[in-house]
Design a protein around this motif. Structure first.
Motif, PDB file in Angstrom:
ATOM      1  N   ARG A  92       5.806 -12.953 -15.980  1.00 43.47           N
ATOM      2  CA  ARG A  92       5.586 -12.841 -14.473  1.00 43.47           C
ATOM      3  C   ARG A  92       5.387 -11.805 -13.982  1.00 43.47           C
ATOM      4  O   ARG A  92       4.597 -11.420 -12.833  1.00 43.47           O
ATOM      5  N   SER A  93       6.267 -10.802 -14.320  1.00 40.63           N
ATOM      6  CA  SER A  93       6.172  -9.411 -13.713  1.00 40.63           C
ATOM      7  C   SER A  93       4.766  -9.031 -13.997  1.00 40.63           C
ATOM      8  O   SER A  93       4.225  -8.143 -13.079  1.00 40.63           O
ATOM      9  N   GLY A  94       4.222  -8.902 -15.247  1.00 40.12           N
ATOM     10  CA  GLY A  94       2.971  -8.631 -15.562  1.00 40.12           C
ATOM     11  C   GLY A  94       1.796  -8.998 -14.610  1.00 40.12           C
ATOM     12  O   GLY A  94       0.945  -8.433 -14.090  1.00 40.12           O
ATOM     13  N   TRP A  95       1.926 -10.393 -14.448  1.00 42.53           N
ATOM     14  CA  TRP A  95       0.659 -11.088 -13.558  1.00 42.53           C
ATOM     15  C   TRP A  95       1.071 -10.648 -12.206  1.00 42.53           C
ATOM     16  O   TRP A  95       0.158 -10.386 -11.594  1.00 42.53           O
ATOM     17  N   ALA A  96       2.302 -10.202 -11.801  1.00 38.61           N
ATOM     18  CA  ALA A  96       2.605  -9.783 -10.459  1.00 38.61           C
ATOM     19  C   ALA A  96       2.022  -8.451 -10.140  1.00 38.61           C
ATOM     20  O   ALA A  96       1.371  -7.983  -9.265  1.00 38.61           O
ATOM     21  N   ALA A  97       2.116  -7.517 -11.420  1.00 37.23           N
ATOM     22  CA  ALA A  97       1.430  -6.366 -11.256  1.00 37.23           C
ATOM     23  C   ALA A  97      -0.074  -6.472 -11.357  1.00 37.23           C
ATOM     24  O   ALA A  97      -0.572  -5.569 -10.523  1.00 37.23           O
ATOM     25  N   VAL A  98      -0.759  -7.376 -11.840  1.00 38.27           N
ATOM     26  CA  VAL A  98      -2.026  -7.673 -11.920  1.00 38.27           C
ATOM     27  C   VAL A  98      -2.452  -7.916 -10.370  1.00 38.27           C
ATOM     28  O   VAL A  98      -3.484  -7.556  -9.991  1.00 38.27           O
ATOM     29  N   CYS A  99      -1.656  -8.677  -9.852  1.00 39.15           N
ATOM     30  CA  CYS A  99      -1.941  -9.221  -8.616  1.00 39.15           C
ATOM     31  C   CYS A  99      -1.813  -8.179  -7.525  1.00 39.15           C
ATOM     32  O   CYS A  99      -2.584  -7.980  -6.481  1.00 39.15           O
ATOM     33  N   ALA A 100      -0.897  -7.122  -7.559  1.00 39.98           N
ATOM     34  CA  ALA A 100      -0.620  -5.960  -6.910  1.00 39.98           C
ATOM     35  C   ALA A 100      -1.801  -4.991  -6.872  1.00 39.98           C
ATOM     36  O   ALA A 100      -2.310  -4.571  -5.822  1.00 39.98           O
ATOM     37  N   VAL A 101      -2.496  -4.856  -8.215  1.00 39.02           N
ATOM     38  CA  VAL A 101      -3.632  -4.072  -8.268  1.00 39.02           C
ATOM     39  C   VAL A 101      -4.893  -4.744  -7.509  1.00 39.02           C
ATOM     40  O   VAL A 101      -5.496  -3.854  -6.698  1.00 39.02           O
ATOM     41  N   VAL A 102      -4.930  -5.882  -7.558  1.00 38.81           N
ATOM     42  CA  VAL A 102      -6.317  -6.727  -6.842  1.00 38.81           C
ATOM     43  C   VAL A 102      -6.026  -6.570  -5.514  1.00 38.81           C
ATOM     44  O   VAL A 102      -6.766  -6.125  -4.811  1.00 38.81           O
ATOM     45  N   ALA A 103      -4.915  -6.862  -5.303  1.00 42.55           N
ATOM     46  CA  ALA A 103      -4.548  -6.955  -3.747  1.00 42.55           C
ATOM     47  C   ALA A 103      -4.715  -5.474  -3.015  1.00 42.55           C
ATOM     48  O   ALA A 103      -5.229  -5.489  -1.936  1.00 42.55           O
ATOM     49  N   GLY A 104      -3.901  -4.490  -3.734  1.00 48.06           N
ATOM     50  CA  GLY A 104      -4.070  -3.254  -3.251  1.00 48.06           C
ATOM     51  C   GLY A 104      -5.536  -2.632  -3.046  1.00 48.06           C
ATOM     52  O   GLY A 104      -5.810  -1.944  -2.237  1.00 48.06           O
ATOM     53  N   LEU A 105      -6.393  -3.104  -4.056  1.00 41.50           N
ATOM     54  CA  LEU A 105      -7.743  -2.598  -4.246  1.00 41.50           C
ATOM     55  C   LEU A 105      -8.678  -3.091  -2.834  1.00 41.50           C
ATOM     56  O   LEU A 105      -9.064  -2.473  -2.293  1.00 41.50           O
ATOM     57  N   ALA A 106      -8.151  -4.411  -2.834  1.00 34.16           N
ATOM     58  CA  ALA A 106      -8.988  -5.246  -1.678  1.00 34.16           C
ATOM     59  C   ALA A 106      -8.554  -4.480  -0.035  1.00 34.16           C
ATOM     60  O   ALA A 106      -9.337  -4.211   0.685  1.00 34.16           O
ATOM     61  N   VAL A 107      -7.415  -4.359  -0.155  1.00 34.21           N
ATOM     62  CA  VAL A 107      -6.635  -3.782   1.044  1.00 34.21           C
ATOM     63  C   VAL A 107      -7.291  -2.435   1.834  1.00 34.21           C
ATOM     64  O   VAL A 107      -7.746  -1.979   2.441  1.00 34.21           O
ATOM     65  N   LEU A 116     -10.205  -0.838  -0.047  1.00 30.89           N
ATOM     66  CA  LEU A 116     -11.325  -0.828   0.536  1.00 30.89           C
ATOM     67  C   LEU A 116     -12.080  -1.455   1.776  1.00 30.89           C
ATOM     68  O   LEU A 116     -12.700  -1.048   2.545  1.00 30.89           O
ATOM     69  N   LEU A 117     -11.248  -2.466   1.867  1.00 30.70           N
ATOM     70  CA  LEU A 117     -11.538  -3.292   3.499  1.00 30.70           C
ATOM     71  C   LEU A 117     -11.019  -2.153   4.581  1.00 30.70           C
ATOM     72  O   LEU A 117     -11.983  -2.033   5.492  1.00 30.70           O
ATOM     73  N   ALA A 118     -10.003  -1.569   4.467  1.00 29.95           N
ATOM     74  CA  ALA A 118      -9.496  -0.821   5.151  1.00 29.95           C
ATOM     75  C   ALA A 118     -10.467   0.607   5.827  1.00 29.95           C
ATOM     76  O   ALA A 118     -10.637   0.994   6.665  1.00 29.95           O
ATOM     77  N   ALA A 119     -10.758   1.329   4.266  1.00 31.35           N
ATOM     78  CA  ALA A 119     -11.616   2.454   4.418  1.00 31.35           C
ATOM     79  C   ALA A 119     -13.054   2.147   4.817  1.00 31.35           C
ATOM     80  O   ALA A 119     -13.899   2.796   5.506  1.00 31.35           O
ATOM     81  N   SER A 120     -13.584   0.920   4.200  1.00 29.05           N
ATOM     82  CA  SER A 120     -15.001   0.372   4.916  1.00 29.05           C
ATOM     83  C   SER A 120     -15.852   1.547   4.661  1.00 29.05           C
ATOM     84  O   SER A 120     -16.735   1.943   5.490  1.00 29.05           O
TER      85      SER A 120
END
Length: 298
Positions: free
Chosen positions: A102-117, A119-123
């Motif tokens: 579960r911690s591994g999947w949480a880390a995967v989600c953190a990378v994806v969410a962090g990248l989205a945040v 890039l969207l903020a930097a535009s």
């Protein structure tokens, strides 16, 4: 500016690299092991279809990256390569019959969410096709000096996390410079054809820095644990690429109150990559665990 095409090809490159990592590891596990250099190793691998498919994936990744850089800004394309590690681990759970906790999947989600945040903020905006020499010379000089400094520090340290991190950062700088040079080369190929591509100095520059990146990567993996080298490679590549995109190609990212949001995204990526690099499955993919099975207990 239409960013869909470069985003799709950048994600495709990350996915292809992830497939290549897993397939080559799967092939390596299927050939006889030896503590010494063995001349027949390559012949053994050439007989493994899975290894050949892995090589094809490497070629596909290179083509996808070239198209992404030719059609979009570095400040969008290169950060998307942070997806390579989580994608490789997800693929490995299927092909190597591993498991992510579960911690591994949480880390995967953190990378994806962090990248989205981030890039969207930097535009990011801007997509120059060429840059004048008065931009290339200082940028390459700074990167060369940075590489020399990192390698010097690494060689003065014993094997361990510090040495691995220095070689990891050297790998990241080399990757970023390779991408910057490749971007101009691809536009030269599009504008002037093969002859122009083979006669521009950027073509030989990205080949040189690409080989340097592979050399530093091997040293990083041998110098210390993945938990030290992988975050340096992943975050360093994104950071240096961002700097080169802004200074060489005059790309722009949003500032002001968007900056804290970008930093939040970067922190999520860093936390996720650090957590992923600690997983047994990630260490198994790099051969760090030797004979250990590529399985993480839930």
């Amino acid at each position: 500016m239409d960013t869909l095409l470069p985003v799709l090809f950048a994600v495709g490159a990350a996915l292809s690299n992830a497939f290549a990592t897993v397939l080559q590891r799967k092939a390596a596990l299927s050939v006889p092991r030896s503590d010494k250099l063995r001349a027949g190793l390559m012949l053994d691998l050439l007989r493994r279809p899975v290894w050949l498919v892995g090589i094809a994936a490497v070629i596909a990744a290179a083509v996808c990256q070239a198209v992404a850089l030719a059609t979009g800004p570095m400040t969008i394309v290169q950060p998307l390569f942070v997806l390579e590690l989580p994608l490789a681990l997800v693929i490995a759970t299927v092909l190597l019959r591993g498991r992510l906790s579960r911690s591994g999947w949480a880390a995967v989600c953190a990378v994806v969410a962090g990248l989205a945040v981030a890039l969207l903020a930097a535009s990011p905006e801007g997509n120059r096709t060429h840059a004048p020499m008065d931009r290339w010379i200082p940028a390459l000089a700074v990167c060369a000096a940075l590489l020399a400094g990192l390698v010097t520090v690494a060689l003065r340290r014993p094997e361990g996390r510090g040495r691995a991190a220095c070689f990891g950062l050297a790998t990241a700088v080399s990757y970023a410079v390779t991408a910057a040079l490749m971007k101009t080369s691809m536009h030269t190929l599009d504008d002037g054809g093969v002859t122009a591509f083979l006669t521009t100095w950027q073509t030989y520059g990205f080949a040189l820095f690409g080989m340097a990146a592979l050399f530093f990567l091997e040293n990083a993996m041998q110098a210390g644990p993945l938990v030290a080298s992988q975050p340096a490679i992943t975050l360093g590549d994104a950071g240096v690429s961002l700097a080169l995109g802004i200074t060489i190609y005059e790309e722009h990212v949003r500032g002001g109150w968007w900056l804290p949001v970008q930093l939040l995204g970067g922190a999520l990526i860093a936390a996720g990559v650090l957590a992923l690099s600690k997983l047994p499955l990630a260490r198994a993919l790099t051969g760090e665990d030797g004979e250990a099975a590529a399985v993480e207990a839930p």
